[in-house]
Design a protein around this motif. Sequence first.
Motif: not given
Length: 173
Positions: A18-24, A40-47, A88-90
């Motif tokens: 519910k919190e996030y608009a998109h998921f993969y 995980r670090r790259k994900c964190f940097k990319s929000e 969406a595209n990140v």
Amino acid sequence: MRKEDKAIIIEKLGEKLKEYAHFYLVDVTGLNAETTSALRRKCFKSEVKMVVVKNNLLHKALEQSETDFTPLYDTLKGTTAVFFCNTANVPAKLIKEEGKATGIPALKAAYAEEEIYVGAENLDALVAIKSKNEVIAEVVALLQSPAKNVISALQSGSQTIHGVLKTLGERPE
């Protein structure tokens, strides 16, 4: 794992849906601890919020959601990580960048822009999705273009008119 713990995890996954608009949904089979940590670090940097989940618990969280995620159920096999995000595209760009060398992580499915994409062949389409800010920037650029052309034409026209008048004024009679 106790039944109470499973219920808590399902509830937390439901809240994230519910919190996030998109998921993969991403296949991370074969990633070792070091590579997973770097991802995980790259994900964190990319929000992007990366969560490794049990397929059955994610299946139950998806079932309890208000949206129909039935096409995603068949992709819940193997080791699954969920990338939650608001742009969406990140995650698609992140998966494409990381997967070039080894093929890991690989896209299983995605829910982006209220659309379900199943299969790794959709990765390029997901990368091409424009974020809200990118679309706004394009619209502003398109709106500014005609105004710049008019101003440029007026400025060059005044130079031309000024040059013609100056030449006529300097001409002997």
